[in-house]
Design a protein around this motif. Structure first.
Motif, PDB file in Angstrom:
ATOM      1  N   THR A 162     -58.267  32.162 -27.434  1.00 27.28           N
ATOM      2  CA  THR A 162     -56.566  31.113 -28.155  1.00 27.28           C
ATOM      3  C   THR A 162     -56.883  30.208 -26.824  1.00 27.28           C
ATOM      4  O   THR A 162     -56.734  28.778 -27.259  1.00 27.28           O
ATOM      5  N   PHE A 163     -56.779  30.081 -25.781  1.00 23.27           N
ATOM      6  CA  PHE A 163     -56.019  28.549 -24.593  1.00 23.27           C
ATOM      7  C   PHE A 163     -57.115  28.173 -24.199  1.00 23.27           C
ATOM      8  O   PHE A 163     -58.264  28.819 -23.121  1.00 23.27           O
ATOM      9  N   SER A 164     -57.885  27.248 -24.810  1.00 24.43           N
ATOM     10  CA  SER A 164     -58.550  26.076 -23.872  1.00 24.43           C
ATOM     11  C   SER A 164     -58.607  25.448 -22.272  1.00 24.43           C
ATOM     12  O   SER A 164     -59.539  25.717 -21.860  1.00 24.43           O
ATOM     13  N   ASN A 165     -57.427  25.603 -21.930  1.00 25.91           N
ATOM     14  CA  ASN A 165     -57.275  25.751 -20.412  1.00 25.91           C
ATOM     15  C   ASN A 165     -57.231  26.746 -20.020  1.00 25.91           C
ATOM     16  O   ASN A 165     -56.557  26.759 -18.752  1.00 25.91           O
ATOM     17  N   TYR A 166     -57.225  28.078 -20.375  1.00 26.45           N
ATOM     18  CA  TYR A 166     -57.459  28.773 -19.818  1.00 26.45           C
ATOM     19  C   TYR A 166     -58.473  29.435 -18.701  1.00 26.45           C
ATOM     20  O   TYR A 166     -58.748  29.479 -18.454  1.00 26.45           O
ATOM     21  N   HIS A 167     -57.804  29.706 -17.022  1.00 26.59           N
ATOM     22  CA  HIS A 167     -59.003  30.119 -16.805  1.00 26.59           C
ATOM     23  C   HIS A 167     -57.880  31.642 -15.418  1.00 26.59           C
ATOM     24  O   HIS A 167     -57.371  31.324 -14.840  1.00 26.59           O
ATOM     25  N   GLY A 168     -58.849  32.427 -16.048  1.00 33.89           N
ATOM     26  CA  GLY A 168     -58.225  33.749 -15.895  1.00 33.89           C
ATOM     27  C   GLY A 168     -58.989  34.711 -14.415  1.00 33.89           C
ATOM     28  O   GLY A 168     -59.751  33.355 -13.943  1.00 33.89           O
ATOM     29  N   PRO A 169     -59.105  35.221 -13.951  1.00 31.12           N
ATOM     30  CA  PRO A 169     -58.804  35.418 -12.814  1.00 31.12           C
ATOM     31  C   PRO A 169     -60.586  35.929 -12.113  1.00 31.12           C
ATOM     32  O   PRO A 169     -61.401  36.210 -11.876  1.00 31.12           O
ATOM     33  N   THR A 170     -61.624  36.398 -13.742  1.00 36.26           N
ATOM     34  CA  THR A 170     -62.420  36.758 -14.406  1.00 36.26           C
ATOM     35  C   THR A 170     -62.946  36.372 -15.466  1.00 36.26           C
ATOM     36  O   THR A 170     -62.046  36.341 -16.984  1.00 36.26           O
ATOM     37  N   HIS A 171     -64.521  36.225 -16.381  1.00 34.90           N
ATOM     38  CA  HIS A 171     -64.864  35.589 -17.578  1.00 34.90           C
ATOM     39  C   HIS A 171     -65.407  37.071 -18.179  1.00 34.90           C
ATOM     40  O   HIS A 171     -66.750  37.603 -17.864  1.00 34.90           O
ATOM     41  N   ILE A 172     -64.812  37.329 -19.582  1.00 36.39           N
ATOM     42  CA  ILE A 172     -65.879  38.227 -19.845  1.00 36.39           C
ATOM     43  C   ILE A 172     -66.426  38.020 -21.590  1.00 36.39           C
ATOM     44  O   ILE A 172     -64.998  37.381 -22.331  1.00 36.39           O
ATOM     45  N   ASP A 173     -67.096  38.143 -21.800  1.00 38.23           N
ATOM     46  CA  ASP A 173     -67.913  37.510 -22.932  1.00 38.23           C
ATOM     47  C   ASP A 173     -68.605  38.999 -23.546  1.00 38.23           C
ATOM     48  O   ASP A 173     -69.206  39.169 -23.315  1.00 38.23           O
ATOM     49  N   LEU A 174     -67.464  39.419 -24.478  1.00 39.36           N
ATOM     50  CA  LEU A 174     -67.818  40.620 -25.304  1.00 39.36           C
ATOM     51  C   LEU A 174     -69.088  40.642 -26.388  1.00 39.36           C
ATOM     52  O   LEU A 174     -69.519  41.320 -27.242  1.00 39.36           O
ATOM     53  N   THR A 175     -69.123  39.240 -26.796  1.00 36.19           N
ATOM     54  CA  THR A 175     -69.639  38.905 -27.553  1.00 36.19           C
ATOM     55  C   THR A 175     -71.695  39.956 -26.994  1.00 36.19           C
ATOM     56  O   THR A 175     -72.391  39.862 -27.828  1.00 36.19           O
ATOM     57  N   SER A 176     -72.125  39.216 -26.036  1.00 35.63           N
ATOM     58  CA  SER A 176     -73.216  39.850 -25.404  1.00 35.63           C
ATOM     59  C   SER A 176     -73.180  41.432 -25.372  1.00 35.63           C
ATOM     60  O   SER A 176     -72.282  42.251 -24.853  1.00 35.63           O
ATOM     61  N   PRO A 177     -74.559  42.500 -25.452  1.00 34.79           N
ATOM     62  CA  PRO A 177     -74.396  43.784 -25.612  1.00 34.79           C
ATOM     63  C   PRO A 177     -73.962  44.094 -23.509  1.00 34.79           C
ATOM     64  O   PRO A 177     -73.453  45.431 -23.891  1.00 34.79           O
ATOM     65  N   GLU A 178     -74.819  43.253 -23.394  1.00 36.39           N
ATOM     66  CA  GLU A 178     -74.679  44.055 -21.466  1.00 36.39           C
ATOM     67  C   GLU A 178     -73.033  44.089 -20.915  1.00 36.39           C
ATOM     68  O   GLU A 178     -72.613  44.236 -20.574  1.00 36.39           O
ATOM     69  N   SER A 179     -72.702  42.478 -21.655  1.00 34.94           N
ATOM     70  CA  SER A 179     -70.976  42.648 -21.127  1.00 34.94           C
ATOM     71  C   SER A 179     -69.797  43.280 -21.991  1.00 34.94           C
ATOM     72  O   SER A 179     -69.355  44.454 -21.012  1.00 34.94           O
ATOM     73  N   LEU A 180     -70.124  44.085 -22.978  1.00 30.59           N
ATOM     74  CA  LEU A 180     -69.667  45.122 -23.500  1.00 30.59           C
ATOM     75  C   LEU A 180     -69.657  46.109 -23.670  1.00 30.59           C
ATOM     76  O   LEU A 180     -69.069  47.381 -22.209  1.00 30.59           O
ATOM     77  N   LEU A 181     -71.172  46.636 -22.768  1.00 31.29           N
ATOM     78  CA  LEU A 181     -71.865  47.874 -22.093  1.00 31.29           C
ATOM     79  C   LEU A 181     -70.857  48.417 -21.070  1.00 31.29           C
ATOM     80  O   LEU A 181     -70.685  49.289 -20.240  1.00 31.29           O
ATOM     81  N   PHE A 182     -71.499  46.780 -20.086  1.00 32.16           N
ATOM     82  CA  PHE A 182     -70.678  47.440 -18.810  1.00 32.16           C
ATOM     83  C   PHE A 182     -68.967  47.227 -18.850  1.00 32.16           C
ATOM     84  O   PHE A 182     -69.333  48.208 -17.882  1.00 32.16           O
ATOM     85  N   HIS A 183     -68.808  46.393 -19.347  1.00 32.17           N
ATOM     86  CA  HIS A 183     -67.467  46.645 -19.393  1.00 32.17           C
ATOM     87  C   HIS A 183     -66.911  47.740 -20.489  1.00 32.17           C
ATOM     88  O   HIS A 183     -65.307  49.200 -19.194  1.00 32.17           O
ATOM     89  N   LEU A 184     -66.680  47.968 -21.189  1.00 33.76           N
ATOM     90  CA  LEU A 184     -66.581  49.721 -21.909  1.00 33.76           C
ATOM     91  C   LEU A 184     -67.077  51.041 -21.132  1.00 33.76           C
ATOM     92  O   LEU A 184     -65.927  51.978 -20.514  1.00 33.76           O
ATOM     93  N   LEU A 185     -67.856  50.827 -20.254  1.00 34.25           N
ATOM     94  CA  LEU A 185     -68.426  52.017 -19.390  1.00 34.25           C
ATOM     95  C   LEU A 185     -68.114  52.017 -18.335  1.00 34.25           C
ATOM     96  O   LEU A 185     -66.947  53.310 -17.579  1.00 34.25           O
ATOM     97  N   GLY A 186     -67.695  50.961 -17.427  1.00 34.26           N
ATOM     98  CA  GLY A 186     -66.684  50.287 -16.551  1.00 34.26           C
ATOM     99  C   GLY A 186     -65.133  51.449 -16.853  1.00 34.26           C
ATOM    100  O   GLY A 186     -65.085  51.857 -15.249  1.00 34.26           O
ATOM    101  N   VAL A 187     -64.603  51.005 -17.836  1.00 39.51           N
ATOM    102  CA  VAL A 187     -63.478  51.481 -18.342  1.00 39.51           C
ATOM    103  C   VAL A 187     -62.830  53.012 -18.044  1.00 39.51           C
ATOM    104  O   VAL A 187     -62.785  53.190 -17.144  1.00 39.51           O
TER     105      VAL A 187
END
Lengths: 73, 148
Positions: free
Chosen positions: B105-130
């Motif tokens: 949503t915000f082009s100038n948003y700089h959060g503490p971390t970057h999460i890209d849920l469009t990649s399968p490895e990121s989705l798997l890692f974050h969901l299983l991590g939770v």
């Protein structure tokens, strides 16, 4: 305006009654359907038992409820 | 130490160990490694099977005892620990969603971390991590409540 209710504390003298009745923590736990760990926690005042368990304990000692449990608060 | 305490401690250790294995397969340092989907599927299935096997072994070692009783305090501790675990899962999912949506949503948003849920490895890692985080909080809560 309602007065705020202060948190009270349930005290007990199970240990004295238990010793007087010749119970060990294990035998008392078995008699009232609890675990030894719960009896230890109740005696140490770390855990306030449910009404049902409290009544079972008082009944096991054959004394009135308030002889075993007191409310401070 | 109560049997349920021993079970929780063993389960905590094995959960962390299995998640450690999962992280070794998924991460290079602190960043996710891009891997083909069949490899990710293999890692996922292996991790889930390891979780199941270790939980069965823990239950057999510590809970499969004749005459093992659970009383009201055990149920209360279990219930409070599960509540804490569920709370952490809900909070973690919301944090992940917030970061993903804020980044989009915000082009100038700089959060503490970057999460890209469009990649399968990121989705798997974050969901299983939770899910693992929720389990860890539940086990730690159980151990703390037994000691309080």
């Amino acid at each position: 305006m309602k007065k705020p209710i202060q948190k009270g504390r349930v005290l007990n003298n199970i240990k004295d009654h238990r010793k007087a009745a010749g119970h060990t923590q294990v035998s008392l736990a078995d008699a009232v359907g609890a675990t030894r760990q719960s009896i230890i926690a109740i005696e140490a005042g770390k855990y306030a038992p449910s009404l049902e368990l409290a009544f079972r304990i008082a009944r096991e000692f054959d004394v009135d409820f308030e002889e075993v449990f007191q409310f401070e608060g | 130490m109560a049997r349920y305490e021993k079970y929780s401690l063993a389960s905590l250790i094995t959960t962390v160990a299995v998640f450690w294995y999962f992280c070794m397969k998924m991460l290079d340092g602190m960043s996710l490694v891009s891997q083909p989907t069949p490899t990710l599927f293999k890692i996922y299935v292996t991790t889930v099977i390891l979780f199941i096997i270790t939980e069965i072994i823990n239950a057999l070692l510590f809970l499969a005892r004749p005459g093992l009783v659970q009383d009201e305090r055990d149920y209360m501790i279990k219930s409070k620990a599960e509540r804490n675990g569920n709370f952490v899962i809900i909070a973690a999912i919301n944090i992940v969603l917030f970061i993903v949506l804020a980044e989009g949503t915000f082009s100038n948003y700089h959060g503490p971390t970057h999460i890209d849920l469009t990649s399968p490895e990121s989705l798997l890692f974050h969901l299983l991590g939770v899910l693992v985080l929720g389990t860890i909080v539940e086990r730690v809560s159980t151990l703390i409540y037994y000691r309080l």
